[in-house]
Every structure is written in C-alpha cells, then in structure tokens.
Motif scaffolding. Structure first.
Motif, mmCIF file in Angstrom:
data_model
loop_
_atom_site.group_PDB
_atom_site.id
_atom_site.type_symbol
_atom_site.label_atom_id
_atom_site.label_comp_id
_atom_site.label_asym_id
_atom_site.label_seq_id
_atom_site.Cartn_x
_atom_site.Cartn_y
_atom_site.Cartn_z
ATOM 1 N N ARG A 395 48.743 43.425 42.260
ATOM 2 C CA ARG A 395 48.006 43.912 41.095
ATOM 3 C C ARG A 395 46.709 44.550 41.547
ATOM 4 N NH1 ARG A 395 44.299 41.267 37.687
ATOM 5 N NH2 ARG A 395 44.748 39.302 38.779
ATOM 6 N N THR A 396 46.429 45.765 41.084
ATOM 7 C CA THR A 396 45.226 46.485 41.481
ATOM 8 C C THR A 396 44.006 45.978 40.708
ATOM 9 O OG1 THR A 396 46.518 48.470 41.997
ATOM 10 C CG2 THR A 396 44.144 48.750 41.718
ATOM 11 N N LEU A 397 42.917 45.715 41.456
ATOM 12 C CA LEU A 397 41.678 45.203 40.865
ATOM 13 C C LEU A 397 40.584 46.257 40.800
ATOM 14 C CD1 LEU A 397 41.502 41.753 42.714
ATOM 15 C CD2 LEU A 397 42.443 42.231 40.445
ATOM 16 N N GLY A 398 40.674 47.271 41.654
ATOM 17 C CA GLY A 398 39.631 48.290 41.674
ATOM 18 C C GLY A 398 39.828 49.230 42.843
ATOM 19 N N TYR A 399 38.871 50.162 42.989
ATOM 20 C CA TYR A 399 38.980 51.190 44.023
ATOM 21 C C TYR A 399 37.645 51.321 44.758
ATOM 22 C CZ TYR A 399 43.099 52.325 41.267
ATOM 23 O OH TYR A 399 44.287 52.239 40.576
ATOM 24 N N LEU A 400 37.747 51.528 46.081
ATOM 25 C CA LEU A 400 36.572 51.621 46.932
ATOM 26 C C LEU A 400 36.609 52.947 47.686
ATOM 27 C CD1 LEU A 400 34.079 50.229 48.251
ATOM 28 C CD2 LEU A 400 35.645 49.302 49.975
ATOM 29 N N MET A 401 35.479 53.682 47.656
ATOM 30 C CA MET A 401 35.334 54.932 48.398
ATOM 31 C C MET A 401 34.261 54.725 49.467
ATOM 32 S SD MET A 401 35.557 57.594 45.184
ATOM 33 C CE MET A 401 35.911 59.058 46.165
ATOM 34 N N HIS A 468 31.229 42.318 44.880
ATOM 35 C CA HIS A 468 30.639 41.762 43.663
ATOM 36 C C HIS A 468 31.158 42.516 42.433
ATOM 37 C CE1 HIS A 468 26.666 39.695 42.185
ATOM 38 N NE2 HIS A 468 27.748 39.151 41.671
ATOM 39 N N ALA A 469 31.386 43.815 42.601
ATOM 40 C CA ALA A 469 31.907 44.624 41.494
ATOM 41 C C ALA A 469 33.435 44.663 41.496
ATOM 42 C CB ALA A 469 31.349 46.041 41.584
ATOM 43 N N LEU A 470 34.027 44.742 42.684
ATOM 44 C CA LEU A 470 35.478 44.914 42.776
ATOM 45 C C LEU A 470 36.251 43.661 42.376
ATOM 46 C CD1 LEU A 470 35.502 46.885 46.130
ATOM 47 C CD2 LEU A 470 36.283 47.773 43.920
ATOM 48 N N LEU A 471 35.677 42.492 42.610
ATOM 49 C CA LEU A 471 36.372 41.240 42.292
ATOM 50 C C LEU A 471 35.896 40.648 40.962
ATOM 51 C CD1 LEU A 471 36.622 39.556 45.807
ATOM 52 C CD2 LEU A 471 38.151 41.184 44.690
#
Length: 691
Positions: A395-401, A468-471
């Motif tokens: 399951r996708t929780l977020g994206y990091l660049m 902190h933001a992604l999780l």
C-alpha cells in the motif's frame, strides 16, 4: 496547459513549469481561495465542519501546492526569470495570508463551530484543528481594530519581502565569489576528487567557490595558509558591507528586527520572542535562556579543553604559534588524523552515494516496516529521483523526491519541504509528496559521488524530517506535522535518525569502497567511534552561541541597529564561546535560518529537540542492551519493535496532539538531559577540571 493548475490529486510536471505559469496560476488560485473564504464566512451560512473548514481547505490546498512548487523551484533552480515571477507573486500571497488571518467573519465561524453541538461529535483531530486555528487567528491579529489592523497587514507584507531579499542576497553573494588558481601547488593537500571537480581542463586552472563541497575540504586540507585565510574571509563576510556591497544584508537585518518587534507590540506581547514562543514547547524566553546557559555550564569546560589541545597541537606539531580561525578546520583535521590515525578523506572512499541511499532505505525498512521503491517523476533537473513509500503489503503511503547535489542557482544547505501533505477528503486519501534537498558533491569522472560521514549524517537527518510527513496517519491538514508540530519539537525525528549513522550494523550496509567494493573495516570504524565526540565541547558551545544570540536579539522591545546586533553577538561570545572570530566577521548577515528560514527566536530548537531525540534513541539502546544480554553478543540498535512504537507515537500522529504528550507516550516519562550529555561524551565522570 498550466502544470500548476492541474487537480490536486495529480502529479506536477516540474520539468514543464515555466515562470509565466507561476504568474498565471497564482492569481487564479488566489481568487478561488478568497471566494471560498467569503462564502464560508457569510452570516447566514451554518458553522459546520463541512461548510467552513472543509470548504476553505479544499479551495486553498491547490493554492498552497502551487506556491510550494514555485518556492521550491526558486530555491533549487533559481534563474532571473523564475526569481522575478516568484517575487511578483510574493506580495499577493503575503497579502492573502494576512487577509485570512485578519478575517473577522471566518474567525467568527470557527468560534461558532467550537461552541456548537457538532463540536463534541468531531474527532479529536478535528477538535484540535479548530482549537489551533482559533489560537492562530489571535496570533494573526484578527482581534486588532482600525489603524493597528492596517499596520499589521502592512507589516506582514514587508516581512515577507525582507525575508526573500535576504535569502537572495546570500545566494547571490555565494554564487558571485570565485577564485581562479593557476598554480596547483597552492592546492597542495586538497583531496584529488575535489581538485578534479573544480578543474577546468582546457585552461589548466582550478576555480574555488564558497559552496560546501569546495569550501570545506579546502579549509580542512589546503596547506597554503594564506589561501585558507582568503576563503575564510570571503565566506565570513558574505552578504555584508565587508564583501560585495551589492549584496549587503545589514539594512535588511535592521528592518527584519524592527518589523518583528512591531508585530509583537501590535499583538500585545512584550517582544518577538514572547510572541513566537506561544506556539512552542518552551514556556517563555527565560526558560530558553536558562536551558542554554545550563548547557553552556556543562559544555564549556569541555570546549576549553578542546581548544587547549588544539592550540598545543598546532604549536608542537605544525609550528603554528598564533592559531587563527582560518586554521581551525585544518589543524582539527590534522589532530584528528594524528590522534585517531584516519582522515575524513579516507572514510569518504567508503561512502558512495548509491550505497548510502540503499543503506538508508534498508534502515527505514527495518525500523518502520516500509519500502522505498523507485517511482518515475518529471523533476526540476535530470538528477532528481523519485520514490514511492509503500507498506510491506504494497500500500502506497506517499512519495519522496530527492535532489542531492550542489550546483549554481541552488540555495545552499539541506532541507525538507512538501508539495502537499496527507489529507483525507471523504473516502479519498491524498498522499503526501515530499522534497529532500541537499548540497553534496556530485559524481565525478564516471565515478559515483562520494559522501563524507557528515554528509551521511545530514542525509539521515533530512530523511527523518521526510518520514515525519510520509508516515503520517493524520487525516486533517491543520494537524499535519509540518503545519502544527511545535517548532522546538520538529527536529526530533531528524536528529533521532542521525544516531543510526554510528551503529556498526548500519554502517556495514551503508559502505562499499569506491574502488574495491569492500565495506568499512572494523578497525577504521573503531577509530571513527573513538573520534565521535572529537571537539564536541566546542561544537556544543558554538550552537549555544547561535541560539542565545537569536533569543536575545528577539527579546528587544524595539528594532536595533546593525551595530547593536553585532554588539549583542560579541557579548554572547564573551559569555559562551571559546573561539572569538575577527572583528570583521559578519556571521548574522548570512544567517538565513534566522532572517529567511523561519527560525527567528527559535534556533534553540535544535538543542531543545536534541534532548528529546537523544532520550528517544536511548530507548533503542536499551532494547539493544536487553537483546545483547540474552544472546551474550553486542546487538544493533535497529530494533523493529521499538521502531514501530516510535512510528506510532511520534511520526504517525504529527501535530494531532502536543509534542510533549507524544514524547511521554513513546518514552513513558518526561525527557532528560542525561542521554544528550552522554552521547556527546560530556558526563561528570569525563568532566575536565576548570582552567
């Protein structure tokens, strides 16, 4: 046709964004957001969550996404055209933010919602959003009347412009300076990979600059003392009257402090520090000052010992009888090599960028049970890489660049920011998109980029912010980590992650020699560990110096002259520092954290949060100790059970509850200073005698 006007659910095509898109999109989005505020505020409109909070959030979220993208591009691929477009829109954005904060009608709706029967039925997250919003309305001047109200609006607009110009001057002053060296003998001692990166093969010349991948190794390794002095002077006088006067920040510092003092006075506070601390864990400026002076008392004996050892070594081993500030990095590195028999350059050969990233992702996987999977993105430059953060179930929780390398037109330093935060709207969850930005040296001559161990620590630090933001498991924008966690706790996850850069098991996964592929040898690790607290006393009092200077200049009742600013800094140094720079040093003029980065009256947060992070990491040390006692072997601090508890109690909750509650939920008690002092080797057992 405009990549900034796509629906909030879609991904921005960064490569397609042009300056004119910013100037077209922002007015359009501002108009929509403004209309939503006016509609929600109508007298005959019911004060419900859906019609007030949801309605305004839905209209403003695309605006702040577009402005975040514009600001990020302005920081990482700065061009005259992009800067002009950004600056053209800055007044309108500032005016809108001030207008919302002063909107009596919207403030009234939030109060009506708080006092309504519906409020008790709202989730705890939503109740906290309302409570924080009412607090922020008051801090935004909503209860001001007449001339005071107008003065506040004008003040807010001016502060935004002063901050932006300060940042531009630091960037431009840094980019404008260079020194061409034709005699490579002057660069004797500088590592080969650094020389290769700054060499012009056609002209057979080497161009030095003030960006960290060049500046720091020259200061550490260049044997030419006059060259070190030249670079030190250039770096220390950036954006001041001592350097290129076109970029002098003196007047902007005065303006900033005057505007901040005026803002505090308008809102009924004694000074700006008192105003800013309304949203912090610390209860007041005096508590911050007492904390910093307590830390000074603990650290200064160690700092004096550090300097005495450095001075003695410079005299006896390097024949330097007049140790100067431009000698400190060079002599420190020689002392480190002599005492611990290794150099930073030797260590760097084991930290190739691809291996470090792979190891970082493995640490995140072990601690928090998530995977970072490559994800195609259209970045602002070709080297930007994208990753999807997924649970082990997929399951996708977020994206990091990620953007790691220094270049012209890119703001210095390292930071994390967000394009958007996690937000649940009805049955849809909009996932966070996070930027992680550093300024490391890039690949060179077909070889992968090499990172110093300090670079690795920086990367882990920023990864903590990103996690902190992604999780996050927070559903509401108003209590996301970056919008509502107290400023003096926001560094907890980032500083916590730094600790794993010293774990032997972790370092095995992070290292592979650039030529042989061999992992970091145990004897070299043991030397690094022995040197971990090398000059920790000097480093601690330096951070306290910055923090105390910050809180004291923001405790003034009114604006002060640049001469008084420098005088305050000098007084702080006399109290705290063991190294006193030359009179021409102009540190405040490039102190972007204070005057362009939101840390005004908040720089102490680094040390405050380090107390929290050290104490939190001690839980992992305790888990490792318990594991080792059962197995009769040394265990890694990479403990999944403790990691999942940290994720649940700290990372996942963001600002949904006060940071102090989150810490107590994780640790089971209030934070203590003990772990910080122990981690820095400053315990009573090791305390040196006072000179």
């Amino acid at each position: 046709m405009n990549p900034l006007l796509i629906p909030i659910q879609q991904f921005v095509d960064y490569a397609a964004v042009r300056p004119e898109h910013i100037e077209q999109a922002i007015p359009t989005l501002l108009a929509k957001a403004r209309a939503a505020v006016e509609l929600a505020s109508q007298d005959d409109r019911p004060a419900t969550w859906q019609l007030v909070v949801d309605a305004v959030d839905s209209a403003s979220e695309p605006l702040w996404r577009a402005w975040s993208v514009a600001g990020h591009l302005n920081a990482v691929v700065n061009t005259p055209e992009l800067r002009a477009a950004y600056n053209a829109m800055l007044p309108a954005i500032s005016e809108y933010s001030t207008w919302v904060g002063l909107h009596t009608g919207l403030y009234t709706k939030y109060r009506q919602l708080r006092d309504s029967a519906e409020f008790s039925q709202l989730s705890p997250q939503r109740q906290r959003v309302v409570a924080l919003s009412l607090r922020d309305f008051k801090l935004s001047g909503v209860e001001l009347k007449g001339e005071s109200r107008e003065a506040y609006a004008t003040n807010s607009d001016k502060q935004a412009q002063v901050s932006q110009k300060f940042s531009e001057n630091v960037l431009d002053a840094t980019d404008a300076w260079s020194l061409v060296i034709h005699d490579v003998g002057r660069l004797s001692g500088v590592p080969a990979d650094v020389l290769s990166a700054i060499k012009d093969p056609i002209k057979q010349a080497w161009t030095l600059n003030l960006k960290m991948p060049c500046y720091l190794p020259v200061m550490q390794y260049a044997q030419d003392r006059e060259l070190r002095r030249t670079l030190y002077h250039a770096y220390a006088t950036r954006a001041s009257e001592q350097g290129d006067k076109a970029f002098d920040n003196s007047t902007l510092i005065e303006e900033s402090l005057a505007l901040r003092a005026q803002e505090a006075g308008l809102l009924g506070f004694k000074h700006y520090a008192e105003l800013r601390l309304q949203t912090r864990m610390a209860k007041g400026a005096q508590e911050v000052i007492d904390f910093l002076r307590q830390l000074t008392e603990k650290a200064k004996p160690f700092a004096k010992q550090d300097l005495a050892e450095l001075t003695e070594f410079a005299h006896t081993s390097l024949n330097l009888t007049d140790l100067q500030p431009w000698d400190i990095a060079f002599v420190s590195e020689r002392l480190r090599e002599a005492r611990y028999d290794y150099s930073e350059d030797e260590v760097k050969q084991y930290f190739t960028e691809p291996r470090v990233l792979k190891g970082l992702f493995e640490v995140i996987n072990t601690l928090f049970q998530v995977e970072l999977v490559e994800y195609p993105v259209s970045g602002w430059c070709p080297e930007v890489s994208g990753y999807a953060v997924k649970t082990l179930e997929g399951r996708t929780l977020g994206y990091l660049m990620i953007d790691l390398h220094a270049r012209s037109g890119k703001q210095g330093g390292a930071w994390v920011d967000s394009e958007r935060s996690r937000h649940r709207v009805d049955n849809e969850v909009r996932l966070p998109i996070i930027y992680l930005t550093c300024n490391f040296a890039g690949p060179n001559g077909g070889r992968p980029a090499l990172l110093t161990h300090d670079d690795v620590i920086t990367l882990f630090h920023e990864a903590g912010h990103a996690l902190h933001a992604l999780l996050s498991e927070v559903d509401e924008l108003g209590v996301s980590a970056f919008s509502s966690v107290e400023w003096d706790a926001i560094e907890l996850p980032s500083q916590f992650m730094e600790n794993f850069c010293w774990d032997w098991t972790v370092l095995q996964s992070l290292t592979a020699h650039v030529d042989t592929g061999a992992p970091l040898p145990r004897p070299l690790y043991d030397k690094m560990l022995a040197a971990k607290n090398f000059q920790s006393g000097m480093q601690t009092v330096r951070q306290v110096e910055f923090s105390l200077f910050d809180i004291l200049i923001h405790r003034q009742l009114q604006g002060v002259s640049i001469a008084d600013v420098m005088s305050q800094l000098s007084a702080v140094r006399q109290e705290v520092a063991v190294l006193i720079p030359p009179a021409w040093h102009r540190f405040p003029h490039s102190f972007s954290h204070l005057f362009a980065g939101g840390y005004g009256a908040g720089y102490y947060s680094y040390k405050w949060a380090e107390v929290l992070s050290s104490d939190a990491y001690e839980a992992f040390e305790e888990a490792a100790s318990n594991s080792a006692s059962h197995r009769q072997a040394r265990a890694s601090t990479l403990d999944t059970e403790t990691g999942l508890r940290f994720r649940r109690e700290i990372l996942a909750v963001g600002g949904a509850r006060p940071a102090a509650e989150s810490f107590r939920s994780f640790r089971g008690r209030e934070p203590k200073l003990d772990a910080l002092l122990r981690h820095h080797g400053m315990t009573p057992i090791q305390a040196p005698s006072q000179p």
